[in-house]
Design a protein around this motif. Sequence first.
Motif, short mmCIF file in Angstrom:
data_model
loop_
_atom_site.label_atom_id
_atom_site.label_comp_id
_atom_site.label_asym_id
_atom_site.label_seq_id
_atom_site.Cartn_x
_atom_site.Cartn_y
_atom_site.Cartn_z
N HIS A 1 53.87 40.27 36.22
CA HIS A 1 53.29 41.22 35.19
C HIS A 1 54.74 42.21 35.11
O HIS A 1 55.32 41.97 33.43
CB HIS A 1 52.46 42.54 35.51
CG HIS A 1 52.14 43.29 34.96
ND1 HIS A 1 51.68 43.28 33.69
CD2 HIS A 1 52.15 44.81 35.08
CE1 HIS A 1 51.55 44.27 33.09
NE2 HIS A 1 51.71 45.17 33.82
N TRP A 2 55.31 42.34 35.85
CA TRP A 2 56.72 43.55 35.78
C TRP A 2 57.37 42.52 34.42
O TRP A 2 58.21 43.37 34.24
CB TRP A 2 56.57 44.56 36.63
CG TRP A 2 56.03 45.57 37.17
CD1 TRP A 2 55.23 45.19 37.59
CD2 TRP A 2 55.78 46.83 36.71
NE1 TRP A 2 54.85 46.57 38.32
CE2 TRP A 2 55.00 46.98 36.70
CE3 TRP A 2 56.33 47.54 35.07
CZ2 TRP A 2 54.51 47.88 35.94
CZ3 TRP A 2 55.91 48.51 34.93
CH2 TRP A 2 54.93 49.87 35.22
N CYS A 3 58.20 41.58 35.03
CA CYS A 3 58.62 40.66 34.17
C CYS A 3 58.75 40.50 32.69
O CYS A 3 59.21 40.87 31.92
CB CYS A 3 59.02 39.03 34.64
SG CYS A 3 59.37 38.92 36.47
N VAL B 1 56.47 42.98 31.25
CA VAL B 1 56.57 44.21 30.86
C VAL B 1 57.85 44.33 30.61
O VAL B 1 58.74 45.83 29.58
CB VAL B 1 56.46 45.65 31.79
CG1 VAL B 1 56.57 46.29 31.31
CG2 VAL B 1 54.70 45.06 31.74
N TYR C 1 62.93 46.15 38.12
CA TYR C 1 62.70 46.38 36.63
C TYR C 1 63.06 47.61 36.83
O TYR C 1 63.42 48.66 37.24
CB TYR C 1 61.01 47.37 36.94
CG TYR C 1 60.61 47.72 35.41
CD1 TYR C 1 61.00 47.21 34.76
CD2 TYR C 1 60.53 49.09 35.69
CE1 TYR C 1 60.08 47.84 33.25
CE2 TYR C 1 60.18 49.93 34.81
CZ TYR C 1 59.97 49.58 33.57
OH TYR C 1 59.67 49.71 32.60
N HIS D 1 47.20 42.61 41.44
CA HIS D 1 48.10 42.42 41.22
C HIS D 1 47.86 41.04 40.63
O HIS D 1 47.05 39.88 41.67
CB HIS D 1 49.64 41.90 40.68
CG HIS D 1 50.27 43.01 40.47
ND1 HIS D 1 50.44 43.89 39.10
CD2 HIS D 1 51.08 43.75 41.18
CE1 HIS D 1 51.02 45.25 38.91
NE2 HIS D 1 51.82 45.27 40.24
N GLU E 1 46.90 43.01 31.42
CA GLU E 1 47.11 43.13 32.85
C GLU E 1 45.92 43.11 32.91
O GLU E 1 44.97 43.85 32.86
CB GLU E 1 47.84 44.18 33.43
CG GLU E 1 48.21 43.04 35.23
CD GLU E 1 48.59 43.82 36.60
OE1 GLU E 1 48.85 43.57 37.20
OE2 GLU E 1 49.44 45.49 36.00
#
Length: 681
Positions: free
Chosen positions: A50-52, A54, A121, A271, A332
């Motif tokens: 997910h944060w990739c 973002v 991140y 997640h 997400e």
Amino acid sequence: MNKLISESSPYLLQHAHNPVNWYPWGEEALERALREDKPILVSIGYAACHWCHVMERESFENEATAAIMNEHFINIKIDREERPDLDHIYMDAVQAMTGAGGWPLNVFLTPEKKPFYGGTYFPPVKAYNRPSWTDVLLSLHDAFVNKRADIESQADNLVQHIHQSAQFGLPSSLDVHIPREELFTKSQCDTICENILRQSDTTWGGFGRAPKFPQTFTIGYLLRYHHTWEHPAALQQALLSLDKMLQGGLYDQLGGGFARYSTDERWLAPHFEKMLYDNALLLDVLCDAYQLTRNEIYAQTIQDTMGFITREMTAPEGGFYAALDADSEGVEGKFYVWSKAEIHHVLGEQAKVFCDYYDITDEGNWEEKNILWVRQPLASFAAANGYDAPVLAAMLKGCREKLLAVRANRVRPGLDDKILLGWNAMMVHACCKAYTALGVEEYREMAVRNMDFCLSSFRETASGQAFLHTWKNNEAKYPAFLDDYACLIRALIALQEITGELNYLYEARDITEFVIRHFSDEAGHFFYYTIAGQNDVIVRKKEIYDGAVPSGNAIMMQNLWYLSVVFDKRPWADRCVAAVSGLAQTVVRYPTSFGVWASQLLQFVKGTPELAIVGKDFKERMKEAGKWFIPYRILIGAEKNIPEMPLLTDRLKENETLVYLCKDYHCIKPVSYIQEIINLI
């Protein structure tokens, strides 16, 4: 388009249209860094991260940010699942620098591939006590130009740290003639259990605080420890952990299958990415729990999760896909969550009881939406609300089927459709265990079909024992890593146990000999992660921690022990003993990081029951073994004597099928059925 457009990894292809001039890891990018004397930015992630996503939206798709990256750095994107060797090295470096790690992993290297700065991140503007990505880029460029000596010194120190971390196990002075009962003791096993229970969440299950990961190896140890010495607290914590996961949002209540981890202590909000390896490992431990308890909830969860794998994670060629994304339509969890109004629209008059059972509210239980989860087990919910439990169960099942059909029309999460050898082997092992526990023929067929695919599609040459790591579009690439080989050997061993086909054991033996030749460390105890001769890594690491996936070293030790008995290879047994003995003190102290090792230590204390079955009905007798929880067993069978295998030598009696129970080079009188000797195992 950038240089990623020719790659097959879904993660790399996601970045192929960024304005950043991304390269894949390879000679072209590395040579350019040396030629232009520029630092390298290595950005590592995976398709379901997910944060990739973002950071891509915020920074890598931004023209101005990309211009800074392109001017001052050689930019390389890596799929951590394609190149876990590089991920391990540079994750170690970032953790040494910052004390933390995760993905996306962004690490800066000298032109010689040495890390000097990194993090995870970074936001587009300063926030969360983190500098902005552009500030990081500009300050590092300035440092590289004006403080080059400091950069080089930092990089050399980090590389030295990584080298030193790979030196454990050298040299060793273990006397292999010391009796095993002196090296490994019940007291050690007791302390392991105590240290695990000290970290247990006795309310919500699991171990430690949020975020919570399944920690299947730890649960597996508790089940085995209880089975060996009848320890109710160990059993209670193991089952509580499984029960709370099954009731939570970590488990997909509609479609089966598990997400990677929970962000909260209650297992409510995951997640939402679904990884093949997590589901394989949870199936393994659920099969153990079912065989030990015969709780039908575990059986149903096994069936539903196997259904998810069949429906959503199986390629036409027979391989298993890597992962499902957490996001759909850029949000997400959107695919999995519901509003109360949607539930009422689909279910009508049945909606009220469904909403009560699954905690569906107007305001939502997560970010103004609802994740389906079970706050009260069905039997107690039915009793408290005046429902007949079987009738309620049938009604809820019908409701789930209706909602699943509606959900199927939503925009699906992205599918990472690359096929990884080690993860597929883990799933083969899970299929074997599911067949053993439940006897569903489809599961055995899945295991055989996938193994056929792996043995034919991942081999480097048609007749050799060298394998490749990842497969997509009819092409396999990258030399396989230790994890791949270790899990493949373990899956071959498990396949023999459910098919009675000894050729799987011969294949396992031959691949093991290849691993010993090409992965062994200098002391001959542990194994390196990468194959000898691979020259694009700055250090050959040895991985021993059991993390999200089991340590390849730990699995190889289990393989060596099993195969040493089957083929009478004492040096393989000695190697296993030496490795576990060398780590024993650390394993006892930190068991939640060494769960597979802890289980092997327990096996040394408990002993290894060797079941050999010879005669025309040997396959039926082997299948009967699934009726019982028999951890650490060796199970082999044949229609006739097999001279190459001591357990199957001089066993045949005409017109009989006999079961032999052996341990430590002696056997008891043979019997006709396993149930006759189950109390002796």
